[in-house]
Design an enzyme around this catalytic site. Structure first.
Site, short mmCIF file in Angstrom:
data_model
loop_
_atom_site.label_atom_id
_atom_site.label_comp_id
_atom_site.label_asym_id
_atom_site.label_seq_id
_atom_site.Cartn_x
_atom_site.Cartn_y
_atom_site.Cartn_z
N SER A 187 0.97 -1.31 -0.05
CA SER A 187 0.03 -0.08 -0.12
C SER A 187 0.91 1.31 -0.03
CB SER A 187 -0.94 -0.06 1.33
OG SER A 187 -1.86 1.15 1.09
N GLU A 217 -8.61 3.27 2.53
CA GLU A 217 -9.36 2.10 2.52
C GLU A 217 -8.61 0.79 2.31
OE1 GLU A 217 -12.49 1.74 2.55
OE2 GLU A 217 -12.96 3.84 2.74
N GLU A 218 -7.34 0.83 1.60
CA GLU A 218 -6.61 -0.36 1.66
C GLU A 218 -6.09 -0.61 3.26
OE1 GLU A 218 -4.64 0.48 -2.62
OE2 GLU A 218 -3.27 0.77 -0.86
N LEU A 219 -5.53 0.45 3.79
CA LEU A 219 -5.09 0.38 5.25
C LEU A 219 -6.24 -0.24 5.98
CD1 LEU A 219 -2.82 1.04 7.17
CD2 LEU A 219 -3.91 3.24 7.79
#
Length: 897
Positions: A26, A93-95
């Site tokens: 990420s 959002e990835e996190l």
């Protein structure tokens, strides 16, 4: 850097999760994609770490669901917190998804703080505060979960870029940590029961993927039986159709061929290099190195397990991997002995561990005792497969090595003795080595389990009657055979460790009477069977070995076919008078009681080595003029030896003579007349009338304190390279100038402690190959100026030359000059720029190792300015040498890269 960690919960599923990617990265592309991120991705690819990045999304996929799927299918979440990271909704959002996978699937999270402080991420300060001001308006409902995810991940220890000297160092540390994390995650699941495989896998990967080669590579994996090779059933029909070959040549294929025994099998099955497409790899396993050497590009030798891995494997099969800390001392001791017995062979560790599973420690100890007498059948049968493939002569040689040679003999010794037995030894040794039955490095040796297998084969010849076996090595069997005269003509070799004799044993003078075929005899003590050092006398000839094997009536019979007679502490005064030594190749009688070997002249055309070290009662050597094959003569510590027969210096093949510490040796006679007789005899026994000059290369007379002179005949030793005369305090050195006219091959000359050495002859420049000259503790008053013409002289030792008054110009090649405690020394050479340039030129051309060392300690008559000039010269030498070495290192690095 602080080591990264994460809390993880184990999956509720009993089945290990399947992952598509190693790492999901990420990152914020706007400030890392073309710099740090691209270098990191390159480093991950080089280490074969499969990383997912957003450009792997297939066109047409909805971005967020595809990202979520990629995160779920990754084992590690690698988050690069950069200055602009929080401005991206996608990154946040990835996190959040990564933190969810950490809680639900135990995913590992590794944060990297790239040019930002962890506190900025944890508490959303700085650029992160600015980003969230913007998010509050557009994504108010999502901000809370984003902030929580940032705080949770920032609380984990990770990698902070400011702690590294460069981005390259940071990337190296991150990749190394990811590799270790992946290894730890897989070790428990994917390699259950495979111990010690990591290092060989890394080595094989480096071979298979060498230089990123697109060529077809054939890799051979070679090792002895019992080292793990997995059974792979691969079948390819003979007569492959052309359309199949065309398809194969368009494919990049991995082929593994197991247990190949001939090179034809490789070409028949896969056609070698010709059938497969670029980048294909063929891996071949075999027990016979020669069988694949023609077809493969590289051969990897499989090694036995190291001690720690061997113990783990035994533990795995004997205790299901239970923690050893729960075992008491007795268990640890017996396990250590079992690991020592197996010597790293996985087959032995698995079989023995499985057999002893669930058994008491007493049963383990009992099994160990049994293994000393007979090998375990399941292990023996596997190891014997290689033996059965040998021809008759190779089997005989293998059994000699297993039963007689102890792993300390060099190849030349083994070849000399077994060739004398009538075998073609050199080619047989190569076959045995190719089949991993022996190793040949400094000596010829074999694995203990293979040795035990060979000995068991011999024992089965006549289990209850050891006197009818071809080789005897067991001390109990030998004691029985010798004590009760049970020897027969079946016996070809005996090797007896007399250290095992607990009580005195008296042998009959006829105990060899029925052993007509005995060729190799060794009666030895553990502590001195292989020592060849100069100081042998003090350490090994001090009477510590109390001989327990006696010949009260002497010895009257020795087998006529005897090739090796090795008997430490030999208790008789000489060989049997009727013994014919014509077949003998070697005599080794350390610390013997022999006074003389024999009377008269023996015809000993095959004799190559005589060792009588520490034989304190030896008074004379016989006439050896017929020992035309003799190569080595060792008489260290023969303190009562009065003289040596002059014939020894006329033998055409004699290379090495050691008379170290022969305290009563006072004279070496001229041998010119003897030499004529020897050469005449040699010519008469040869079809040619050719005569040979002496080939002597090494002569050690150190410590011969009674030696009066060296005959002028020494000048004919034109091949002599090393001459040690240290401690010859009575030696008359007045004829050194005569000797120097002939000893033009000398490289090392030691005259330390020769009290009667007053001057060094001016013709020392004849010794143009001399590398080391030692004159310590002598009475020399000056060194001749001709010494500067010795182009190879590197070492000059003059310490404690109490009468030395001057030292002339030195040769440019000199590296070490020690003139400490020369109390009369007043004049020394003056260093010049020309000498410095020549010295450095010789250093550069010859690649000498180390710096220049000149020392003049405790020389009170030497002027300080003279010493200062020399010290300045040495300083300049070493500074220039360091510079040369540094430039070479840089050049070598450039060549490698």
């Amino acid at each position: 850097m602080t080591s990264s960690s994460s809390s993880s919960s184990s999956s509720s599923s009993s089945t290990a999760p399947q992952f598509k990617y190693d790492v999901f990265i990420s990152f914020r592309g706007s400030d890392t994609r073309r710099g740090f991120f691209s270098h990191l991705l390159t480093a991950l690819n080089l280490k074969k770490i499969d990383a997912f990045v957003d450009y792997k999304l297939k066109e047409g996929n909805e971005i967020l669901p595809a990202l979520y799927a990629a995160i779920e299918q990754s084992q590690i979440g690698l988050i690069i917190f950069s200055e602009d990271y929080a401005s991206s909704k996608w990154c946040l959002e990835e996190l959040v998804k990564i933190t969810e996978c950490q809680k639900e699937k135990g995913q590992i999270i590794i944060p990297i703080f790239y040019n930002v402080e962890p506190t900025e991420v944890r508490h959303q300060k700085g650029s992160y505060a600015v980003a969230f001001l913007n998010h509050e308006n557009d994504f108010k409902d999502d901000v809370r979960k984003w902030r929580a995810a940032l705080k949770a991940v920032a609380d984990l220890s990770g990698f902070h870029s400011k702690n590294f000297r460069s981005e390259a160092a940071l990337i190296e540390a991150v990749v190394k940590h990811i590799l270790k994390t992946l290894d730890d995650m897989h070790s428990a699941n994917n390699f259950q029961g495979l111990v010690g495989v990591n290092k060989p896998i890394v080595e094989l990967e480096s071979i298979v993927f060498a230089n990123g080669s697109k060529d077809i590579r054939v890799i051979g994996i070679w090792g002895m039986g019992g080292i793990d090779e997995k059974d792979l059933n691969i079948g390819v029909p003979n007569g492959v159709p052309n359309h199949v070959l065309r398809k194969l040549r368009r494919r990049k294929i991995l082929v593994v061929l197991d247990d190949v025994s001939t090179c034809d099998q490789i070409t028949d099955l896969v056609g070698g290099h010709s059938w497969l497409g670029p980048g294909s790899t063929i891996i071949v396993t075999t027990r016979d190195k020669h069988a694949i050497s023609k077809e493969v590009d590289f051969i990897y030798k499989v090694k036995a397990l190291e001690s720690n891995d061997a113990r783990k494997l035994l533990n795995l099969h004997a205790f299901d991997g239970t923690d050893e800390h729960f075992l008491d001392f007795r268990w640890h001791n017996v396990m250590s002995k079992m690991v020592e017995y197996a010597k790293g062979i996985p087959l032995a560790l698995k079989v023995l561990g499985s057999f002893l599973y669930g058994k008491y420690v007493e049963e383990w100890e009992c099994q160990l005792q049994k293994l000393q007498r007979m090998p375990y059948p399941e292990i023996h049968n596997v190891l014997r497969l290689c033996y059965e493939g040998l021809d008759h002569q190779e089997k005989r040689i293998f059994l000699y090595i297993a039963c007689f040679f102890k792993g300390v003999e060099g190849k030349d010794t083994v070849v000399n003795l077994l060739d004398a037995c009538g075998y073609s030894t050199a080619i047989a040794l190569e076959t045995l080595q190719n089949r991993a039955l022996i190793t040949i490095e400094h000596c010829v040796s074999m694995h203990d389990l293979i040795r035990d297998m060979g000995r068991w084969i011999v024992r089965q010849e006549s289990f209850n009657k050891p006197g009818e076996q071809c080789h005897l090595w067991d001390p109990h069997d030998i004691y029985r055979v010798l004590k009760h005269r049970e020897g027969t003509n079946h016996i070809e070799s005996i090797t007896w460790n007399m250290s095992s004799v607990s009580a005195d044993i008296n042998l009959s003078p006829h105990f060899f009477a029925r052993m007509d075929n005995l060729k190799l005899l060794r009666f030895y003590y553990n502590n001195n069977s292989s020592s060849n050092y100069y100081y042998y006398y003090y350490y090994y000839c001090s009477g510590n070995n109390t001989c327990k094997v006696h010949l009260p009536e002497g010895l009257e019979i020795l087998p006529q076919k005897l090739l090796l007679f090795h008997w430490d502490n030999y208790p008789a005064k000489s060989f049997p008078t009727a013994f014919n030594a014509e077949c003998l190749v070697e005599i080794r009688m350390k610390e013997s009681r022999v006074e003389k070997l024999w009377d008269g002249v023996q015809d000993i055309p095959n004799m190559k080595r005589i060792v009588l070290n520490g034989s304190k009662q030896l008074m004379e050597l016989p006439d050896l003029s017929k020992a035309l094959s003799l190569q080595e003569l060792e008489l260290m510590g023969c303190i009562n030896l009065l003289s040596v027969h002059p014939s020894i210096f006329s033998l055409p093949k004699l290379v090495r003579v050691t008379l170290w510490n022969c305290l009563r040796l006072n004279n070496i006679p001229e041998w010119s007349e003897v030499k004529k007789e020897v050469l005449s005899s040699a010519s008469a026994s040869s079809s040619s009338s050719h005569t040979w000059p002496s080939n002597l290369q090494y002569l050690n007379l150190e410590g011969c304190v009674s030696l009066k002179n060296l005959p002028d005949s020494f000048s004919t030793l034109t091949s002599l390279k090393v001459l040690y005369l240290g401690g010859c305090i009575e030696l008359d050195t007045s004829n050194l100038h005569i000797l120097f006219d002939g000893l033009t091959c000398l490289t090392h000359l030691d005259l330390d402690g020769c009290d009667r050495l007053y001057q060094v002859p001016h013709n020392i420049n004849n010794l143009s190959l001399l590398e080391s000259l030692s004159l310590r503790d002598t009475n020399v008053k000056s060194i001749p100026e001709t010494i500067k013409h010795l182009p190879c002289l590197r070492n000059l030792f003059l310490t404690s030359c109490r009468g030395l008054q001057s030292l002339p110009q030195i040769p440019p090649s000199l590296q070490y000059l020690l003139a400490n405690n020369c109390r009369s020394l007043g004049l020394v050479f003056t260093p010049t720029n020309e000498l410095l340039e020549q010295h450095l030129a010789s250093y550069e051309n010859e690649y000498y190792i180390g710096g220049t060392v000149f020392s003049f300690k405790n020389c009170p008559n030497l002027k300080k300015d003279a010493v200062g000039a020399i010290h300045e010269y040495v300083k300049c030498c070493n500074e220039e040498k360091r510079s040369l070495r540094d430039s070479r290192r840089v050049g070598n690095k450039r060549k490698r890269h």
